[in-house]
Design an enzyme around this catalytic site. Structure first.
Site, PDB file in Angstrom:
ATOM      1  N   ASN A  66       0.876  -1.023  -0.137  1.00  0.00           N
ATOM      2  CA  ASN A  66       0.003   0.087  -0.107  1.00  0.00           C
ATOM      3  C   ASN A  66       0.857   1.172   0.046  1.00  0.00           C
ATOM      4  OD1 ASN A  66      -1.757   1.847   0.357  1.00  0.00           O
ATOM      5  ND2 ASN A  66      -2.422   1.341   2.550  1.00  0.00           N
TER       6      ASN A  66
ATOM      7  N   LYS B  44       0.072   4.257  -0.507  1.00  0.00           N
ATOM      8  CA  LYS B  44      -0.739   5.385   0.117  1.00  0.00           C
ATOM      9  C   LYS B  44      -0.240   6.692  -1.017  1.00  0.00           C
ATOM     10  CE  LYS B  44      -0.279   3.467   4.642  1.00  0.00           C
ATOM     11  NZ  LYS B  44      -0.475   3.734   6.043  1.00  0.00           N
TER      12      LYS B  44
ATOM     13  N   HIS C 261      -9.927   1.283   4.646  1.00  0.00           N
ATOM     14  CA  HIS C 261      -8.695   1.462   5.305  1.00  0.00           C
ATOM     15  C   HIS C 261      -8.928   2.509   6.319  1.00  0.00           C
ATOM     16  CE1 HIS C 261      -4.490   2.974   6.375  1.00  0.00           C
ATOM     17  NE2 HIS C 261      -4.012   1.719   5.764  1.00  0.00           N
TER      18      HIS C 261
ATOM     19  N   GLU D 258      -7.160   5.143   7.541  1.00  0.00           N
ATOM     20  CA  GLU D 258      -7.076   6.502   7.018  1.00  0.00           C
ATOM     21  C   GLU D 258      -8.228   7.024   6.037  1.00  0.00           C
ATOM     22  OE1 GLU D 258      -3.317   5.807   5.159  1.00  0.00           O
ATOM     23  OE2 GLU D 258      -2.505   5.197   6.979  1.00  0.00           O
TER      24      GLU D 258
ATOM     25  N   GLU E 272      -5.744  -4.430  10.780  1.00  0.00           N
ATOM     26  CA  GLU E 272      -4.837  -3.566  10.976  1.00  0.00           C
ATOM     27  C   GLU E 272      -5.240  -2.673  12.208  1.00  0.00           C
ATOM     28  OE1 GLU E 272      -2.847  -2.251   7.308  1.00  0.00           O
ATOM     29  OE2 GLU E 272      -4.342  -1.071   7.292  1.00  0.00           O
TER      30      GLU E 272
ATOM     31  N   GLY F   4       2.037   2.685  10.595  1.00  0.00           N
ATOM     32  CA  GLY F   4       3.091   4.084  10.313  1.00  0.00           C
ATOM     33  C   GLY F   4       3.687   4.559  11.779  1.00  0.00           C
TER      34      GLY F   4
ATOM     35  N   SER G 277       3.084  -1.396  10.280  1.00  0.00           N
ATOM     36  CA  SER G 277       4.506  -1.395  10.515  1.00  0.00           C
ATOM     37  C   SER G 277       5.424  -2.624  10.243  1.00  0.00           C
ATOM     38  CB  SER G 277       4.751  -0.743  12.289  1.00  0.00           C
ATOM     39  OG  SER G 277       4.330   0.244  12.290  1.00  0.00           O
TER      40      SER G 277
HETATM   41  P1  PGA Z   1       2.545   0.717   7.886  1.00  0.00           P
HETATM   42  O1  PGA Z   1       1.191   0.973   6.860  1.00  0.00           O
HETATM   43  O2  PGA Z   1       3.255  -0.524   6.967  1.00  0.00           O
HETATM   44  O3  PGA Z   1       3.011   1.971   7.087  1.00  0.00           O
HETATM   45  O4  PGA Z   1       2.247   0.763   9.126  1.00  0.00           O
HETATM   46  C1  PGA Z   1       0.045  -0.291   6.679  1.00  0.00           C
HETATM   47  C2  PGA Z   1      -1.200   0.443   6.184  1.00  0.00           C
HETATM   48  O5  PGA Z   1      -1.492   1.400   6.469  1.00  0.00           O
HETATM   49  O6  PGA Z   1      -1.722  -0.474   5.407  1.00  0.00           O
END
Ligand code: PGA
Length: 239
Positions: free
Chosen positions: A8, A10, A93, A95, A163, A169, A201
């Site tokens: 992903n 983003k 997601h 976000e 998640e 992140g 992460s």
């Molecule tokens: P990250 O993001 O690996 O940077 O923690 C994972 C995600 O949001 O899918």
């Protein structure tokens, strides 16, 4: 069955040139890998890559709308993705839930429409730190699963990604025990053959433990998927 490793990106990287370089690096490094690799770049590069794709890598979108066509300025329909060699879409997601006010109801509409168009879904669920601290993790996961998948009978093309929001992140990844506990809980609500991934992460140093010890069927990788060497290590680690 092959583990599913989803990148992903983003809203990254910032230029087409950088995106091409990251993709080229990943493509070269995952050649012959036994995991299924799905790359989800921003829309601006997604279809450029997917149309030209000659590798076994699959493509996914990071979002989709719940109507087929029409006066919805700025939106992309599931059919548009399907006809552009895009096989997957990330829906739900955290976000998008947080910054774009996507509710369980909107997510449910998106999943239904995307499935109708023949797309495979990466359906994200997860609790915030406050919800976990308040002992509400299971309640939140159950609500997100039940409402997100409401009215959907055939889950063949649905993959769930656990998640935890506090692990995304932050470098503060979920422990193997916590992940196993959550994945086992999620499995109570879906058929045995529904895949459950972990995301939050993920790095090369912890990737394999989620598959081998926590029982995840794959990984959703954010930050580390923009670093070809690191991402390749993750893909290879789960073989
Ligand atoms: P990250 O993001 O690996 O940077 O923690 C994972 C995600 O949001 O899918």
């Amino acid at each position: 069955m092959k583990p599913l490793i989803v990148a992903n990106w983003k809203m990254n990287p910032q230029t087409y040139k950088e995106a091409e370089d990251v993709f080229a690096g990943i493509k070269k490094g995952v050649e012959g890998a036994s995991a299924e690799v799905v790359i989800c770049p921003p829309f601006t590069w997604l279809t450029d890559f997917s149309h030209k794709n000659e590798s076994p890598i699959s493509f996914g979108a990071q979002n989709v709308f719940y109507e087929d066509k029409g006066a919805y300025t700025g939106e992309i329909s599931p059919q548009m993705l399907k006809s552009s060699n895009v096989d997957y879409v990330i829906i739900g997601h955290s976000e998008r839930r947080k910054y774009f006010n996507e509710t369980d109801e909107i997510i449910n509409k998106k999943i239904k429409k995307a499935l109708e168009a023949g797309l495979k879904i990466i359906f994200c669920i997860g609790e915030t730190a406050e919800e976990r601290d308040a002992g509400k993790k299971n309640e939140i996961l159950e609500r997100q699963i039940k409402q997100g998948l409401s009215g959907i009978v055939n889950l063949e093309n649905v993959n769930i990604a656990y998640e935890p929001v506090w692990a995304i992140g932050t470098g503060n990844n979920c422990s193997v025990e916590q992940t196993k506990e959550a994945i086992d809980f999620i499995r109570k609500f879906v058929p045995e053959n529904t895949w459950v991934l972990y995301g939050g992460s993920v790095k090369a140093e912890n990737s394999v433990s989620y598959i081998k010890e926590a029982g995840a069927n794959g990984l959703l990788v954010g930050g580390a998927s923009l670093k070809p060497d690191e991402f390749i290590k993750i893909v290879k680690s789960v073989e």
